[in-house]
Scaffold this motif. Structure first.
Motif, PDB file in Angstrom:
ATOM      1  N   UNK A   9       0.859  -1.340  -0.053  1.00  0.00           N
ATOM      2  CA  UNK A   9       0.071  -0.173  -0.001  1.00  0.00           C
ATOM      3  C   UNK A   9       0.826   1.089  -0.071  1.00  0.00           C
ATOM      4  N   UNK A  10       0.586   2.300  -0.584  1.00  0.00           N
ATOM      5  CA  UNK A  10       1.112   3.534  -0.600  1.00  0.00           C
ATOM      6  C   UNK A  10       2.173   3.545  -1.822  1.00  0.00           C
ATOM      7  N   UNK A  11       3.209   4.490  -1.577  1.00  0.00           N
ATOM      8  CA  UNK A  11       4.106   4.512  -2.736  1.00  0.00           C
ATOM      9  C   UNK A  11       4.960   3.331  -2.512  1.00  0.00           C
ATOM     10  N   UNK A  12       5.956   3.161  -3.560  1.00  0.00           N
ATOM     11  CA  UNK A  12       6.927   2.141  -3.816  1.00  0.00           C
ATOM     12  C   UNK A  12       8.154   3.107  -3.795  1.00  0.00           C
ATOM     13  N   UNK A  13       9.080   2.904  -2.763  1.00  0.00           N
ATOM     14  CA  UNK A  13      10.290   3.918  -2.805  1.00  0.00           C
ATOM     15  C   UNK A  13      11.592   2.794  -3.074  1.00  0.00           C
ATOM     16  N   UNK A  14      12.481   3.599  -3.579  1.00  0.00           N
ATOM     17  CA  UNK A  14      13.950   3.005  -3.960  1.00  0.00           C
ATOM     18  C   UNK A  14      14.601   2.685  -2.554  1.00  0.00           C
ATOM     19  N   UNK A  15      15.608   2.102  -2.918  1.00  0.00           N
ATOM     20  CA  UNK A  15      16.187   1.879  -1.662  1.00  0.00           C
ATOM     21  C   UNK A  15      16.983   3.249  -1.212  1.00  0.00           C
ATOM     22  N   UNK A  16      17.583   3.925  -2.138  1.00  0.00           N
ATOM     23  CA  UNK A  16      17.890   5.300  -1.845  1.00  0.00           C
ATOM     24  C   UNK A  16      16.983   6.099  -0.923  1.00  0.00           C
ATOM     25  N   UNK A  44      11.156  -6.380 -12.730  1.00  0.00           N
ATOM     26  CA  UNK A  44      12.386  -6.514 -13.399  1.00  0.00           C
ATOM     27  C   UNK A  44      13.293  -6.783 -12.601  1.00  0.00           C
ATOM     28  N   UNK A  45      14.592  -5.990 -12.821  1.00  0.00           N
ATOM     29  CA  UNK A  45      15.670  -5.912 -12.091  1.00  0.00           C
ATOM     30  C   UNK A  45      15.625  -4.988 -10.953  1.00  0.00           C
ATOM     31  N   UNK A  46      14.608  -4.126 -10.932  1.00  0.00           N
ATOM     32  CA  UNK A  46      14.600  -3.005  -9.793  1.00  0.00           C
ATOM     33  C   UNK A  46      14.109  -3.648  -8.574  1.00  0.00           C
ATOM     34  N   UNK A  47      14.442  -3.129  -7.361  1.00  0.00           N
ATOM     35  CA  UNK A  47      13.795  -3.443  -6.215  1.00  0.00           C
ATOM     36  C   UNK A  47      13.135  -2.336  -5.619  1.00  0.00           C
ATOM     37  N   UNK A  48      11.709  -2.466  -5.119  1.00  0.00           N
ATOM     38  CA  UNK A  48      11.183  -1.090  -4.571  1.00  0.00           C
ATOM     39  C   UNK A  48      10.608  -1.571  -3.213  1.00  0.00           C
ATOM     40  N   UNK A  52       4.635   1.515   3.358  1.00  0.00           N
ATOM     41  CA  UNK A  52       3.728   0.828   4.294  1.00  0.00           C
ATOM     42  C   UNK A  52       4.657   0.116   5.208  1.00  0.00           C
ATOM     43  N   UNK A  53       5.711  -0.839   4.412  1.00  0.00           N
ATOM     44  CA  UNK A  53       6.870  -1.693   5.062  1.00  0.00           C
ATOM     45  C   UNK A  53       7.728  -0.882   5.882  1.00  0.00           C
ATOM     46  N   UNK A  54       7.974   0.142   5.264  1.00  0.00           N
ATOM     47  CA  UNK A  54       9.074   1.088   6.133  1.00  0.00           C
ATOM     48  C   UNK A  54       8.359   1.573   7.373  1.00  0.00           C
ATOM     49  N   UNK A  55       7.110   2.126   7.069  1.00  0.00           N
ATOM     50  CA  UNK A  55       6.337   2.645   8.536  1.00  0.00           C
ATOM     51  C   UNK A  55       6.093   1.171   9.608  1.00  0.00           C
ATOM     52  N   UNK A  56       6.073   0.268   9.045  1.00  0.00           N
ATOM     53  CA  UNK A  56       5.906  -1.046   9.893  1.00  0.00           C
ATOM     54  C   UNK A  56       7.321  -1.276  10.457  1.00  0.00           C
TER      55      UNK A  56
END
Length: 74
Positions: A9-16, A44-48, A52-56
């Motif tokens: 849920x919410x935005x997908x964030x880059x590692x940076x 693909x080869x990108x990780x997002x 919500x996972x960061x908030x958790x």
């Protein structure tokens, strides 16, 4: 087909972006991903990482303050 109950849920964030939000280097979010300690999405080869996972993650590390009661001598 299996039902999907854990949708990001919410935005997908880059590692940076996650590293900036946690005020760490990019190494820490990458380690969380490698150890499977945070939910992530591979596109693909990108990780997002879902916001919500960061908030958790932040909430799971929250330590509530201890409130001391002062007893008065009678």
């Amino acid at each position: 087909m299996a039902s999907r109950t854990n949708r990001p849920t919410g935005r997908l964030l880059t590692v940076a972006q996650v590293a900036e939000r946690l005020n760490t280097s990019q190494r820490y979010p990458r380690r969380l991903i490698e150890e499977r300690r945070i939910a992530f999405v591979k596109i693909g080869r990108h990780v997002r990482i879902p916001e919500s996972a960061v908030d958790d993650l932040i909430t799971s590390g929250l330590v509530e303050p201890v409130r001391l009661r002062i007893r008065r001598a009678a």
